[in-house]
Motif scaffolding. Structure first.
Motif, PDB file in Angstrom:
ATOM      1  N   LEU A  38       5.030 -76.210 -90.083  1.00  0.00           N
ATOM      2  CA  LEU A  38       6.235 -75.533 -89.591  1.00  0.00           C
ATOM      3  C   LEU A  38       7.477 -76.043 -90.302  1.00  0.00           C
ATOM      4  N   ALA A  39       7.535 -77.352 -90.534  1.00  0.00           N
ATOM      5  CA  ALA A  39       8.703 -77.920 -91.209  1.00  0.00           C
ATOM      6  C   ALA A  39       8.858 -77.383 -92.620  1.00  0.00           C
ATOM      7  N   LEU A  40       7.736 -77.086 -93.271  1.00  0.00           N
ATOM      8  CA  LEU A  40       7.760 -76.624 -94.665  1.00  0.00           C
ATOM      9  C   LEU A  40       7.468 -75.133 -94.792  1.00  0.00           C
ATOM     10  N   HIS A  41       7.521 -74.392 -93.694  1.00  0.00           N
ATOM     11  CA  HIS A  41       7.039 -73.005 -93.733  1.00  0.00           C
ATOM     12  C   HIS A  41       7.883 -72.119 -94.647  1.00  0.00           C
ATOM     13  N   HIS A  42       9.175 -72.427 -94.826  1.00  0.00           N
ATOM     14  CA  HIS A  42       9.993 -71.613 -95.731  1.00  0.00           C
ATOM     15  C   HIS A  42       9.424 -71.648 -97.155  1.00  0.00           C
ATOM     16  N   ARG A  43       9.077 -72.852 -97.603  1.00  0.00           N
ATOM     17  CA  ARG A  43       8.517 -72.997 -98.948  1.00  0.00           C
ATOM     18  C   ARG A  43       7.145 -72.335 -99.059  1.00  0.00           C
ATOM     19  N   ILE A  44       6.341 -72.480 -98.018  1.00  0.00           N
ATOM     20  CA  ILE A  44       4.999 -71.904 -98.039  1.00  0.00           C
ATOM     21  C   ILE A  44       5.079 -70.380 -98.076  1.00  0.00           C
ATOM     22  N   GLY A  66       9.566 -68.839 -86.802  1.00  0.00           N
ATOM     23  CA  GLY A  66      10.947 -69.215 -86.523  1.00  0.00           C
ATOM     24  C   GLY A  66      11.090 -69.984 -85.230  1.00  0.00           C
ATOM     25  N   THR A  67      10.356 -69.548 -84.205  1.00  0.00           N
ATOM     26  CA  THR A  67      10.401 -70.251 -82.921  1.00  0.00           C
ATOM     27  C   THR A  67       9.887 -71.680 -83.069  1.00  0.00           C
ATOM     28  N   GLY A  68       8.788 -71.837 -83.792  1.00  0.00           N
ATOM     29  CA  GLY A  68       8.245 -73.179 -84.002  1.00  0.00           C
ATOM     30  C   GLY A  68       9.186 -74.065 -84.793  1.00  0.00           C
ATOM     31  N   PHE A  69       9.810 -73.500 -85.816  1.00  0.00           N
ATOM     32  CA  PHE A  69      10.713 -74.292 -86.654  1.00  0.00           C
ATOM     33  C   PHE A  69      11.931 -74.757 -85.864  1.00  0.00           C
ATOM     34  N   SER A 118      13.810 -72.607 -77.746  1.00  0.00           N
ATOM     35  CA  SER A 118      13.651 -71.908 -79.013  1.00  0.00           C
ATOM     36  C   SER A 118      13.135 -70.492 -78.802  1.00  0.00           C
ATOM     37  N   ALA A 119      12.180 -70.325 -77.879  1.00  0.00           N
ATOM     38  CA  ALA A 119      11.676 -68.981 -77.588  1.00  0.00           C
ATOM     39  C   ALA A 119      12.792 -68.091 -77.050  1.00  0.00           C
ATOM     40  N   PHE A 120      13.627 -68.657 -76.188  1.00  0.00           N
ATOM     41  CA  PHE A 120      14.779 -67.900 -75.684  1.00  0.00           C
ATOM     42  C   PHE A 120      15.720 -67.543 -76.827  1.00  0.00           C
ATOM     43  N   GLY A 121      15.962 -68.491 -77.733  1.00  0.00           N
ATOM     44  CA  GLY A 121      16.852 -68.245 -78.859  1.00  0.00           C
ATOM     45  C   GLY A 121      16.338 -67.158 -79.784  1.00  0.00           C
ATOM     46  N   THR A 122      15.011 -67.118 -79.999  1.00  0.00           N
ATOM     47  CA  THR A 122      14.433 -66.058 -80.827  1.00  0.00           C
ATOM     48  C   THR A 122      14.594 -64.699 -80.165  1.00  0.00           C
TER      49      THR A 122
END
Length: 376
Positions: A38-44, A66-69, A118-122
């Motif tokens: 999750l921390a590196l998901h943008h690169r992946i 996004g929620t996980g990140f 985070s789920a609420f924010g998404t």
């Protein structure tokens, strides 16, 4: 650099939250892998499915990532605060408090709270924005424009997350306000013209008596800039690239000027040039400047701009984080600011980039700005 920060963040959470869990090693190992992923998901994602600016994945997958990140980021903040408090009570020799702060489920509980937030924010990031009414007083505004209504859309970010149905909802809400003029202050899309064709199509239905005027944001440059400029114009928008248009009413006039975005330098495109944007403008007509970023507002004020409309900040995304975002944008993040005799309005935006799709206490908006004579 971002990957290094992500790895450090993930390692901290693995050491402080995952490994201390009273769970079998295979489960903890799987959780650790998930944290790093999750921390590196943008690169992946950029490697295998689109780009960092435009992940080409199903909506639910983008929302889940996004929620996980965001949950990771919030967990890191909560755990860091708990660790700081632990050090403090240890130094003060408060044994009962120290025992409580070392509770085995306190930090995992913080992670659960972060996930809920985070789920609420998404969810908040994906709703059709509400309308925000704003009155702006302008010295020297012609009587004919007293009560003139400008609807500002910004940071729509049409994408695989905020798709055509969502954009159609934004358009319907905007048209329902019956403004005199619609302006779009950048970041309309994420992705190529081909990828986003269906998602931006509803924008052609925007209508107002004095038309639809748009400028570029930084995200237009990340995906086929010139093709997008042509596409927007084909949809009936007047796209201002360091230029202006004149809006007339009962013999009086407003100048609507627009500048490009500083990221243009990376792509060999025209940098923002307010002098060029105002060249030949009627000196008697108040200037409304469209500038995606608010950071140069003080320079705009020096040039005699009456009102600047900006976006880019997304309102700071999260209550508290907005202060950091303001520091990176000249001190401006959300709402109406008086700036050396000029009025600056920074909209929270209608959408946001799918790589940081959260709004916690910072709702999205469609801004309806009513111009008022300052001396009236």
């Amino acid at each position: 650099m971002l990957s290094v920060v992500a790895i450090v963040l993930a390692s901290y959470l693995v050491l402080r939250v995952v490994f201390p869990l009273r769970l079998p090693w295979p489960v903890r190992t799987a959780l650790a892998v998930l944290v790093y992923g999750l921390a590196l998901h943008h690169r992946i994602v950029a490697r295998f499915a689109g780009s960092m600016a435009s992940p080409e994945l199903p909506k639910l997958v983008i929302a889940a990532l996004g929620t996980g990140f965001i949950a990771l980021l919030l967990t890191a903040v909560f755990v860091l605060l708990l660790d700081a408090a632990t050090l403090l009570v240890w130094a003060l020799r408060r044994r009962s408090a120290l025992t409580a702060l070392r509770g085995p489920w306190l930090r995992p509980g913080a992670a659960v709270l972060a996930l809920v937030l985070s789920a609420f924010g998404t969810w908040q990031a994906m709703v059709v924005p509400q309308v925000r009414q704003v009155d702006v007083s302008i010295t020297g505004l012609p009587q004919a424009f007293d009560g003139y209504r400008v609807l500002q859309l910004t940071d729509i970010h049409a994408s695989r997350l905020l798709t055509g149905d969502w954009v159609a909802g934004v358009v319907a809400e905007a048209n329902a306000q019956q403004p005199d003029l619609i302006v779009i202050t950048g970041d309309l899309v994420d992705g190529s013209v081909t990828a986003r064709a269906n998602d931006v199509r509803p924008l052609v239905d925007l209508h107002a008596p004095d038309g639809v005027i748009a400028i570029t944001g930084n995200h237009e440059y990340y995906g086929q800039y010139q093709d997008w400029m042509d596409a927007f114009r084909a949809m009936g928008m007047a796209v201002l690239e360091n230029t202006h248009v004149r809006v007339e009413r009962d013999g009086a006039a407003l100048t609507i000027a627009g500048v490009t975005d500083p990221v243009a330098e990376r792509y060999g495109q025209a940098l923002p040039d307010l002098d060029a944007a105002l060249a030949g403008a009627d000196p008697q007509a108040p200037v409304v400047l469209l500038d995606h970023r608010p950071v140069a507002a003080r320079e705009s004020a020096k040039r005699g701009v009456a009102l600047q409309l900006s976006g880019h900040t997304h309102g700071g995304h999260i209550v508290g984080m907005d202060r950091l975002v303001a520091c990176a944008n000249g001190g401006f993040v959300s709402g109406l600011y008086p700036v050396d005799g000029m009025q600056l309005y920074v909209s929270n935006g209608a959408g946001l980039w799918p790589g940081f799709a959260t709004r916690i206490g910072v709702p999205s908006e469609i801004a309806v700005i009513t111009l008022r004579r300052a001396d009236g």
